[in-house]
Design a protein around this motif. Structure first.
Motif, mmCIF file in Angstrom:
data_model
loop_
_atom_site.group_PDB
_atom_site.id
_atom_site.type_symbol
_atom_site.label_atom_id
_atom_site.label_comp_id
_atom_site.label_asym_id
_atom_site.label_seq_id
_atom_site.Cartn_x
_atom_site.Cartn_y
_atom_site.Cartn_z
ATOM 1 N N ALA A 256 0.808 -1.216 0.000
ATOM 2 C CA ALA A 256 0.000 0.000 0.000
ATOM 3 C C ALA A 256 0.842 1.266 0.000
ATOM 4 O O ALA A 256 0.300 2.358 -0.220
ATOM 5 N N GLU A 257 2.133 1.151 0.213
ATOM 6 C CA GLU A 257 2.986 2.333 0.317
ATOM 7 C C GLU A 257 2.989 3.138 -0.978
ATOM 8 O O GLU A 257 3.105 2.583 -2.077
ATOM 9 N N ASP A 258 2.797 4.457 -0.825
ATOM 10 C CA ASP A 258 2.772 5.400 -1.952
ATOM 11 C C ASP A 258 1.615 5.159 -2.913
ATOM 12 O O ASP A 258 1.664 5.554 -4.078
ATOM 13 N N LYS A 259 0.548 4.539 -2.424
ATOM 14 C CA LYS A 259 -0.611 4.256 -3.266
ATOM 15 C C LYS A 259 -1.870 4.939 -2.727
ATOM 16 O O LYS A 259 -1.925 5.362 -1.573
ATOM 17 N N VAL A 260 -2.859 5.015 -3.592
ATOM 18 C CA VAL A 260 -4.203 5.403 -3.171
ATOM 19 C C VAL A 260 -4.912 4.136 -2.710
ATOM 20 O O VAL A 260 -5.000 3.165 -3.465
ATOM 21 N N VAL A 261 -5.389 4.131 -1.471
ATOM 22 C CA VAL A 261 -6.042 2.952 -0.918
ATOM 23 C C VAL A 261 -7.561 3.124 -1.025
ATOM 24 O O VAL A 261 -8.127 4.091 -0.511
ATOM 25 N N LEU A 262 -8.195 2.194 -1.707
ATOM 26 C CA LEU A 262 -9.658 2.168 -1.852
ATOM 27 C C LEU A 262 -10.226 1.187 -0.838
ATOM 28 O O LEU A 262 -9.806 0.026 -0.780
ATOM 29 N N LEU A 263 -11.175 1.659 -0.021
ATOM 30 C CA LEU A 263 -11.754 0.843 1.034
ATOM 31 C C LEU A 263 -13.279 0.884 0.988
ATOM 32 O O LEU A 263 -13.861 1.896 0.589
ATOM 33 N N GLU A 264 -13.911 -0.196 1.416
ATOM 34 C CA GLU A 264 -15.351 -0.193 1.641
ATOM 35 C C GLU A 264 -15.607 0.197 3.087
ATOM 36 O O GLU A 264 -15.058 -0.399 4.012
ATOM 37 N N TRP A 265 -16.433 1.227 3.281
ATOM 38 C CA TRP A 265 -16.745 1.706 4.632
ATOM 39 C C TRP A 265 -17.323 0.556 5.452
ATOM 40 O O TRP A 265 -18.275 -0.109 5.034
ATOM 41 N N PHE A 266 -16.756 0.315 6.637
ATOM 42 C CA PHE A 266 -17.183 -0.798 7.481
ATOM 43 C C PHE A 266 -18.616 -0.583 7.945
ATOM 44 O O PHE A 266 -18.921 0.363 8.668
ATOM 45 N N LYS A 267 -19.499 -1.494 7.551
ATOM 46 C CA LYS A 267 -20.936 -1.297 7.740
ATOM 47 C C LYS A 267 -21.388 -1.498 9.184
ATOM 48 O O LYS A 267 -22.310 -0.825 9.648
ATOM 49 N N ASP A 268 -20.738 -2.407 9.914
ATOM 50 C CA ASP A 268 -21.227 -2.766 11.240
ATOM 51 C C ASP A 268 -21.038 -1.661 12.262
ATOM 52 O O ASP A 268 -21.779 -1.564 13.233
ATOM 53 N N ASN A 269 -20.010 -0.834 12.078
ATOM 54 C CA ASN A 269 -19.780 0.298 12.975
ATOM 55 C C ASN A 269 -19.127 1.400 12.156
ATOM 56 O O ASN A 269 -17.919 1.386 11.931
ATOM 57 N N LEU A 270 -19.925 2.363 11.730
ATOM 58 C CA LEU A 270 -19.429 3.397 10.832
ATOM 59 C C LEU A 270 -18.332 4.248 11.467
ATOM 60 O O LEU A 270 -17.503 4.827 10.767
ATOM 61 N N ASP A 271 -18.302 4.331 12.804
ATOM 62 C CA ASP A 271 -17.260 5.106 13.472
ATOM 63 C C ASP A 271 -15.882 4.461 13.355
ATOM 64 O O ASP A 271 -14.867 5.113 13.625
ATOM 65 N N ASP A 272 -15.843 3.198 12.949
ATOM 66 C CA ASP A 272 -14.551 2.534 12.765
ATOM 67 C C ASP A 272 -13.790 3.067 11.557
ATOM 68 O O ASP A 272 -12.669 2.629 11.294
ATOM 69 N N VAL A 273 -14.395 4.010 10.839
ATOM 70 C CA VAL A 273 -13.694 4.602 9.700
ATOM 71 C C VAL A 273 -12.362 5.205 10.136
ATOM 72 O O VAL A 273 -11.394 5.230 9.353
ATOM 73 N N ASN A 274 -12.260 5.665 11.374
ATOM 74 C CA ASN A 274 -11.000 6.246 11.835
ATOM 75 C C ASN A 274 -9.891 5.205 11.856
ATOM 76 O O ASN A 274 -8.740 5.487 11.502
ATOM 77 N N TRP A 275 -10.233 3.974 12.262
ATOM 78 C CA TRP A 275 -9.236 2.901 12.265
ATOM 79 C C TRP A 275 -8.918 2.464 10.838
ATOM 80 O O TRP A 275 -7.763 2.097 10.550
ATOM 81 N N GLN A 276 -9.900 2.485 9.957
ATOM 82 C CA GLN A 276 -9.618 2.178 8.559
ATOM 83 C C GLN A 276 -8.601 3.170 8.002
ATOM 84 O O GLN A 276 -7.650 2.793 7.307
ATOM 85 N N TYR A 277 -8.818 4.431 8.322
ATOM 86 C CA TYR A 277 -7.923 5.490 7.851
ATOM 87 C C TYR A 277 -6.523 5.341 8.458
ATOM 88 O O TYR A 277 -5.516 5.370 7.739
ATOM 89 N N ILE A 278 -6.443 5.159 9.769
ATOM 90 C CA ILE A 278 -5.146 5.045 10.444
ATOM 91 C C ILE A 278 -4.360 3.845 9.918
ATOM 92 O O ILE A 278 -3.138 3.923 9.709
ATOM 93 N N ASN A 279 -5.039 2.725 9.680
ATOM 94 C CA ASN A 279 -4.348 1.551 9.143
ATOM 95 C C ASN A 279 -3.711 1.846 7.789
ATOM 96 O O ASN A 279 -2.607 1.377 7.499
ATOM 97 N N ALA A 280 -4.409 2.631 6.966
ATOM 98 C CA ALA A 280 -3.848 2.995 5.661
ATOM 99 C C ALA A 280 -2.664 3.944 5.823
ATOM 100 O O ALA A 280 -1.640 3.812 5.123
ATOM 101 N N VAL A 281 -2.791 4.898 6.740
ATOM 102 C CA VAL A 281 -1.697 5.844 6.994
ATOM 103 C C VAL A 281 -0.450 5.109 7.474
ATOM 104 O O VAL A 281 0.666 5.372 6.999
ATOM 105 N N LEU A 282 -0.610 4.161 8.397
ATOM 106 C CA LEU A 282 0.519 3.425 8.950
ATOM 107 C C LEU A 282 1.238 2.592 7.894
ATOM 108 O O LEU A 282 2.421 2.272 8.053
ATOM 109 N N ARG A 283 0.542 2.269 6.821
ATOM 110 C CA ARG A 283 1.148 1.464 5.756
ATOM 111 C C ARG A 283 1.628 2.311 4.575
ATOM 112 O O ARG A 283 1.889 1.802 3.500
ATOM 113 N N GLY A 284 1.679 3.628 4.808
ATOM 114 C CA GLY A 284 2.308 4.499 3.831
ATOM 115 C C GLY A 284 1.433 4.959 2.684
ATOM 116 O O GLY A 284 1.958 5.432 1.663
#
Length: 275
Positions: free
Chosen positions: A110-138
């Motif tokens: 994922a480093e130096d890429k645009v990461v496309l994700l499906e918004w987690f349906k079960d808990n929409l507030d988890d989008v912050n963790w989706q975002y942080i996981n992408a940031v941590l992987r560059g």
């Protein structure tokens, strides 16, 4: 039965009038609309004989100007997630499902890429963790498509992995929300290794002002917030409409507090952005 139906129709008409009292547009903490809306609401209380005061509070204000995702001549409307920075990123894209679980990132670069994700349906507030996981992987940018068709969504993202009370760091890369149907189109493009252009133009103002409208009463306190993302039908125009209806009936028998900066606005990129 006829009496019950009459009361329902009457309530519905009154409710819809109150629902549209403050318009059907986005109201962001610290914006020009913030001040106009809260002054109108104080006026509405005072018309019912309720003495209300306006209490200013410092806040951070963020607003989206324009955003889109572009690939091979296909230009897709996007909405930045608060507090996304401005950016113009062009890079190969990779689709990683929700990106919430370690197994989804296995053998994915994922480093130096645009990461496309499906918004987690079960808990929409988890989008912050989706975002942080992408940031941590560059990742250079994150694009999330909604779990439901035909809609856009805004929820604040932060760069912090805890809920500290003091200021935090601003989000380092853009994060855009797109409609589900557009996201499904982009999955194929990402799997083909195509490059996405992710564009966002946003504005942050520190030292802005939001408000509390307060009417002190005895006993019960009726509250709602007036800031909102997009039209904010249920969050919280509907609550605000019910407050105004109760004010018509109860007058100053109870207390009222209407406040801004519930959706965002805590100074300094605090993870407690709604306080």
């Amino acid at each position: 039965m006829e009496c019950s139906l009459f009361l329902f129709v009457s309530f519905k008409e009154d409710f819809l009038k109150k629902l549209n009292y403050t318009g059907q547009y986005e109201v962001v903490a610290g914006s020009e609309k913030d001040k106009r809306v809260c002054e109108a609401l104080r006026g509405a209380l005072e018309e019912e004989g309720v003495d209300a005061q306006l209490i200013p509070l410092p806040c951070m204000s963020w607003r989206a100007k324009v955003a889109f995702v572009e690939v091979e001549g296909l230009k897709i409307r996007a909405e930045p997630l608060p507090y996304t920075p401005s950016g113009d990123i062009e890079a190969r894209a990779v689709f990683i499902n929700t990106g919430l679980h370690e197994s989804e990132w296995k053998n994915v670069e994922a480093e130096d890429k645009v990461v496309l994700l499906e918004w987690f349906k079960d808990n929409l507030d988890d989008v912050n963790w989706q975002y942080i996981n992408a940031v941590l992987r560059g990742a250079r940018a994150v694009v999330l498509f909604d779990p439901y068709p035909g809609r856009f969504r805004r929820i604040v993202i932060t760069a912090e992995r805890d809920y500290r009370y003091w200021p935090g760091a601003p989000p380092p890369i853009p994060a855009l929300s797109i409609r589900r149907e557009d996201g499904l189109k982009l999955i194929k493009k990402a799997r083909e290794g195509r490059s996405f252009r992710v564009y966002s133009k946003t504005e942050v103002r520190h030292g802005a002002t939001t408000y509390i409208i307060e009417s002190k009463g005895e006993g019960v306190l009726v509250t709602a917030h007036y800031d909102r993302w997009f039209e904010g039908f249920t969050d919280d125009r509907a609550g605000l409409a019910l407050l105004l209806l109760l004010c018509e009936r109860l007058k100053d028998e109870v207390g009222y507090v209407i406040f801004g900066a519930e959706e965002s606005g805590a100074p300094g990129y605090s993870p407690w952005y709604w306080t």
